[in-house]
Write a protein that holds these residues in place. Structure first.
Motif, PDB file in Angstrom:
ATOM      1  N   THR A 136       0.819  -1.287  -0.018  1.00 44.04           N
ATOM      2  CA  THR A 136       0.019  -0.017   0.028  1.00 44.04           C
ATOM      3  C   THR A 136       0.879   1.215  -0.073  1.00 44.04           C
ATOM      4  O   THR A 136       0.603   2.417  -0.614  1.00 44.04           O
ATOM      5  N   VAL A 137       1.865   1.233   0.831  1.00 46.54           N
ATOM      6  CA  VAL A 137       2.579   2.369   1.127  1.00 46.54           C
ATOM      7  C   VAL A 137       3.961   2.439   0.038  1.00 46.54           C
ATOM      8  O   VAL A 137       4.293   3.594  -0.100  1.00 46.54           O
ATOM      9  N   ASP A 138       4.515   1.469  -0.328  1.00 52.62           N
ATOM     10  CA  ASP A 138       5.589   1.373  -0.907  1.00 52.62           C
ATOM     11  C   ASP A 138       6.837   2.020  -0.296  1.00 52.62           C
ATOM     12  O   ASP A 138       7.593   3.004  -0.865  1.00 52.62           O
ATOM     13  N   PRO A 139       7.463   1.711   1.220  1.00 56.96           N
ATOM     14  CA  PRO A 139       8.514   2.133   1.483  1.00 56.96           C
ATOM     15  C   PRO A 139       9.777   1.889   0.934  1.00 56.96           C
ATOM     16  O   PRO A 139       9.867   0.663   0.411  1.00 56.96           O
ATOM     17  N   GLU A 140      10.915   2.636   1.541  1.00 59.52           N
ATOM     18  CA  GLU A 140      12.208   1.938   0.988  1.00 59.52           C
ATOM     19  C   GLU A 140      12.735   1.265   2.081  1.00 59.52           C
ATOM     20  O   GLU A 140      13.667   0.394   1.697  1.00 59.52           O
ATOM     21  N   VAL A 141      12.240   1.203   3.090  1.00 59.12           N
ATOM     22  CA  VAL A 141      12.565   0.233   4.232  1.00 59.12           C
ATOM     23  C   VAL A 141      11.880   0.342   5.284  1.00 59.12           C
ATOM     24  O   VAL A 141      11.053   1.119   5.318  1.00 59.12           O
ATOM     25  N   VAL A 142      11.722  -0.852   6.308  1.00 60.16           N
ATOM     26  CA  VAL A 142      11.060  -0.871   7.508  1.00 60.16           C
ATOM     27  C   VAL A 142      11.978  -1.002   8.530  1.00 60.16           C
ATOM     28  O   VAL A 142      13.020  -1.850   8.600  1.00 60.16           O
ATOM     29  N   VAL A 143      11.615  -0.530   9.557  1.00 58.09           N
ATOM     30  CA  VAL A 143      12.384  -0.512  10.890  1.00 58.09           C
ATOM     31  C   VAL A 143      11.513  -1.174  11.858  1.00 58.09           C
ATOM     32  O   VAL A 143      10.349  -0.667  12.110  1.00 58.09           O
ATOM     33  N   LEU A 144      12.160  -2.079  12.455  1.00 57.55           N
ATOM     34  CA  LEU A 144      11.257  -2.692  13.697  1.00 57.55           C
ATOM     35  C   LEU A 144      11.920  -2.174  15.104  1.00 57.55           C
ATOM     36  O   LEU A 144      12.917  -2.274  15.032  1.00 57.55           O
ATOM     37  N   MET A 145      10.912  -2.042  15.899  1.00 57.49           N
ATOM     38  CA  MET A 145      11.381  -1.364  17.052  1.00 57.49           C
ATOM     39  C   MET A 145      10.334  -1.844  18.252  1.00 57.49           C
ATOM     40  O   MET A 145       9.373  -2.434  17.936  1.00 57.49           O
ATOM     41  N   GLY A 146      10.829  -1.559  19.561  1.00 60.52           N
ATOM     42  CA  GLY A 146       9.824  -1.789  20.711  1.00 60.52           C
ATOM     43  C   GLY A 146      10.376  -2.850  21.691  1.00 60.52           C
ATOM     44  O   GLY A 146      11.373  -3.535  21.147  1.00 60.52           O
ATOM     45  N   GLU A 147       9.499  -2.873  22.798  1.00 58.39           N
ATOM     46  CA  GLU A 147      10.107  -3.934  23.544  1.00 58.39           C
ATOM     47  C   GLU A 147       9.663  -5.444  23.312  1.00 58.39           C
ATOM     48  O   GLU A 147      10.725  -6.281  23.674  1.00 58.39           O
ATOM     49  N   GLY A 148       9.132  -5.598  22.182  1.00 60.20           N
ATOM     50  CA  GLY A 148       9.143  -7.022  21.723  1.00 60.20           C
ATOM     51  C   GLY A 148      10.367  -7.423  20.947  1.00 60.20           C
ATOM     52  O   GLY A 148      10.593  -8.693  20.694  1.00 60.20           O
ATOM     53  N   VAL A 149      10.994  -6.466  20.563  1.00 59.08           N
ATOM     54  CA  VAL A 149      12.462  -6.894  19.780  1.00 59.08           C
ATOM     55  C   VAL A 149      13.452  -7.575  20.759  1.00 59.08           C
ATOM     56  O   VAL A 149      14.363  -8.226  20.202  1.00 59.08           O
ATOM     57  N   ASP A 150      13.175  -7.538  21.857  1.00 57.30           N
ATOM     58  CA  ASP A 150      13.953  -8.070  22.986  1.00 57.30           C
ATOM     59  C   ASP A 150      13.850  -9.976  22.398  1.00 57.30           C
ATOM     60  O   ASP A 150      14.814 -10.600  22.991  1.00 57.30           O
ATOM     61  N   ASP A 151      12.809 -10.135  22.210  1.00 54.16           N
ATOM     62  CA  ASP A 151      12.464 -11.683  21.979  1.00 54.16           C
ATOM     63  C   ASP A 151      12.543 -11.912  20.482  1.00 54.16           C
ATOM     64  O   ASP A 151      12.087 -12.999  19.846  1.00 54.16           O
ATOM     65  N   TRP A 152      13.362 -10.898  19.659  1.00 54.83           N
ATOM     66  CA  TRP A 152      13.241 -11.105  18.062  1.00 54.83           C
ATOM     67  C   TRP A 152      13.601 -12.313  17.596  1.00 54.83           C
ATOM     68  O   TRP A 152      12.997 -12.954  16.578  1.00 54.83           O
ATOM     69  N   GLN A 153      14.758 -13.018  18.218  1.00 56.94           N
ATOM     70  CA  GLN A 153      15.335 -14.294  17.585  1.00 56.94           C
ATOM     71  C   GLN A 153      14.002 -15.181  17.558  1.00 56.94           C
ATOM     72  O   GLN A 153      14.175 -16.268  16.577  1.00 56.94           O
ATOM     73  N   HIS A 154      12.874 -15.126  18.294  1.00 52.12           N
ATOM     74  CA  HIS A 154      11.845 -16.047  18.228  1.00 52.12           C
ATOM     75  C   HIS A 154      11.013 -15.601  17.285  1.00 52.12           C
ATOM     76  O   HIS A 154      10.302 -16.642  16.653  1.00 52.12           O
ATOM     77  N   TRP A 155      10.824 -14.492  17.137  1.00 53.10           N
ATOM     78  CA  TRP A 155       9.787 -13.818  15.932  1.00 53.10           C
ATOM     79  C   TRP A 155      10.345 -14.211  14.590  1.00 53.10           C
ATOM     80  O   TRP A 155       9.785 -14.519  13.537  1.00 53.10           O
ATOM     81  N   GLU A 156      11.578 -13.920  14.332  1.00 48.35           N
ATOM     82  CA  GLU A 156      12.339 -13.772  12.920  1.00 48.35           C
ATOM     83  C   GLU A 156      12.196 -14.694  12.102  1.00 48.35           C
ATOM     84  O   GLU A 156      11.877 -14.443  10.764  1.00 48.35           O
ATOM     85  N   PRO A 157      12.559 -16.147  12.393  1.00 46.21           N
ATOM     86  CA  PRO A 157      12.210 -16.969  11.133  1.00 46.21           C
ATOM     87  C   PRO A 157      10.943 -17.063  10.637  1.00 46.21           C
ATOM     88  O   PRO A 157      10.840 -16.852   9.261  1.00 46.21           O
ATOM     89  N   ALA A 158       9.916 -17.180  11.421  1.00 44.74           N
ATOM     90  CA  ALA A 158       8.718 -17.153  10.811  1.00 44.74           C
ATOM     91  C   ALA A 158       8.203 -15.632  10.304  1.00 44.74           C
ATOM     92  O   ALA A 158       7.500 -15.790   8.907  1.00 44.74           O
ATOM     93  N   PHE A 159       8.629 -14.646  10.590  1.00 44.54           N
ATOM     94  CA  PHE A 159       8.440 -13.497  10.143  1.00 44.54           C
ATOM     95  C   PHE A 159       8.923 -13.392   8.690  1.00 44.54           C
ATOM     96  O   PHE A 159       8.248 -12.872   7.735  1.00 44.54           O
ATOM     97  N   GLU A 160      10.254 -13.503   8.791  1.00 43.96           N
ATOM     98  CA  GLU A 160      10.874 -13.304   7.175  1.00 43.96           C
ATOM     99  C   GLU A 160      10.411 -14.197   6.335  1.00 43.96           C
ATOM    100  O   GLU A 160      10.143 -13.835   5.311  1.00 43.96           O
ATOM    101  N   ALA A 161      10.056 -15.552   6.634  1.00 46.43           N
ATOM    102  CA  ALA A 161       9.518 -16.415   5.700  1.00 46.43           C
ATOM    103  C   ALA A 161       8.136 -16.114   4.999  1.00 46.43           C
ATOM    104  O   ALA A 161       7.919 -15.753   4.010  1.00 46.43           O
ATOM    105  N   SER A 162       7.230 -15.273   6.158  1.00 47.28           N
ATOM    106  CA  SER A 162       6.112 -14.949   5.860  1.00 47.28           C
ATOM    107  C   SER A 162       6.007 -13.566   4.990  1.00 47.28           C
ATOM    108  O   SER A 162       5.415 -13.418   4.042  1.00 47.28           O
ATOM    109  N   LEU A 163       6.791 -12.751   5.607  1.00 48.63           N
ATOM    110  CA  LEU A 163       6.910 -11.411   4.699  1.00 48.63           C
ATOM    111  C   LEU A 163       7.262 -11.664   3.269  1.00 48.63           C
ATOM    112  O   LEU A 163       6.727 -11.325   2.382  1.00 48.63           O
TER     113      LEU A 163
END
Length: 362
Positions: free
Chosen positions: A277-304
């Motif tokens: 919808t927006v066509d950004p050049e880059v996406v930045v992920l931030m917030g308290e949840g990134v402390d657990d990003w190693q658990h989010w990342e594999p499924a997030f990257e594959a899905s995105l």
């Protein structure tokens, strides 16, 4: 013109007069005269020389970071995070204060807490920025709808200005992070990007052509309330099946690693839609949840990547380390962005900040 030069130095860092002239489309003589005045007023200083392509080495100019400070406050459900930030983005002091936003006099209490911090800053204070988890009609007026606090049409900006006697700018907390990225982060190299926060809620700051897109009533970017199922768990907003109800901190609390994998898959799928919808050049992920990003990342990257169109699959995603100070520094950036607020988001309050800094253009 002085505001433009101060703004450029604030976003680019130390810069030569030649590059200032080129970036702002000003004549070398004009840049020399204006920067001479800014140096005399103690806002800009000459730094080291750097090699040039022939001729004398170029002298760099930089901001005198101690020439002014902004106070930033991030309002949460149980406390306020407060920082003082110098012109170059350096956090000078950081503190937290207990706070109950559901109290009948909550905004007046917020004013008393901030007044204690303002009193020690004297003439160096340029203004106060406040970040809240809700919709804000405009940064300058600062009327807030924050359902999680029970705030409806709350006159935060005017109440604080009356109490503090200083310029006050208010915005959605994720928008403040997007503004801070424009000053100190990816926004220095990219003009269109998304800042997505994961934690208690799921938010998105949208920057298009260098300006935070706020929407008709200041509510743009509430991606946590995108409905992802027809029914499902009840969200804090009162609806059912919202993204936040599935992947917010409350939904993940006490569950195993598989919950993060499910959350990552769902976040990746939703973000793919936002990217299209927006066509950004880059996406930045931030917030308290990134402390657990190693658990989010594999499924997030594959899905995105799977859900993006082939031409978009190389989109950069930057995950930034997180501290709570970043929320409050984001709020302070509302003030520090005023010298180059080309979109006019700060309105009259932005003009007052520029006047305090001594860069109001005539």
């Amino acid at each position: 013109m002085p505001a433009g030069i101060v703004g450029l130095l604030g976003t680019r860092g130390p810069t030569s007069r030649v590059d200032i002239s080129r970036e702002l489309g000003l004549s070398p003589a004009t840049v020399t005269q204006v920067t001479k005045d800014l140096i005399a007023r103690g806002l800009v200083e000459q730094l080291e020389s750097v090699p040039s392509n022939g001729g004398r080495p170029a002298r760099l100019l930089g901001l005198v970071r101690q020439a002014g400070v902004a106070l930033g406050a991030k309002v949460t459900a149980d406390h306020i995070a407060i920082v003082t930030v110098e012109l170059d983005g350096s956090v000078r002091t950081s503190t937290t204060r207990p706070f109950d936003p559901s109290a009948p006099d909550a905004v007046h209490l917020l004013g008393r807490i901030l007044a204690a911090e303002v009193d020690g800053l004297a003439e160096r204070l340029l203004g106060v920025g406040v970040g809240v988890p809700g919709s804000v009609d405009a940064q300058a007026s600062g009327v807030v709808d924050a359902p999680t606090f029970g705030w409806q049409a709350m006159p935060v900006g005017q109440t604080l200005r009356d109490r503090l006697g200083t310029p006050v700018l208010v915005d959605n907390d994720v928008n403040t992070l997007a503004a801070a990225e424009r000053l100190y982060g990816v926004g220095r190299a990219h003009s269109s990007y998304l800042v997505v926060t994961i934690g208690r809620g799921i938010g998105c700051g949208i920057v298009v052509d260098g300006s935070v897109y706020r929407g008709a009533a200041g509510g743009a970017g509430e991606i946590g309330h995108i409905p992802v199922t027809a029914d499902g768990p009840v969200c804090g907003c009162g609806a059912t099946g919202c993204l936040e109800a599935y992947i917010g901190a409350a939904a993940l609390k006490g569950r195993g690693v598989e919950a993060f994998a499910e959350a990552g898959e769902l976040l990746g799928r939703v973000l793919a839609g936002i990217v299209h919808t927006v066509d950004p050049e880059v996406v930045v992920l931030m917030g308290e949840g990134v402390d657990d990003w190693q658990h989010w990342e594999p499924a997030f990257e594959a899905s995105l990547r799977r859900c993006l169109l082939p031409a978009r699959r190389g989109l950069p995603v930057v995950v930034e380390p997180w501290t709570e100070d970043q929320w409050a520094r984001g709020a302070a950036s509302l003030v520090l962005a005023s010298p180059f607020d080309s979109s006019g988001n700060g309105g009259e309050q932005g003009r007052l900040v520029r006047a305090r800094l001594g860069t109001a253009d005539v």
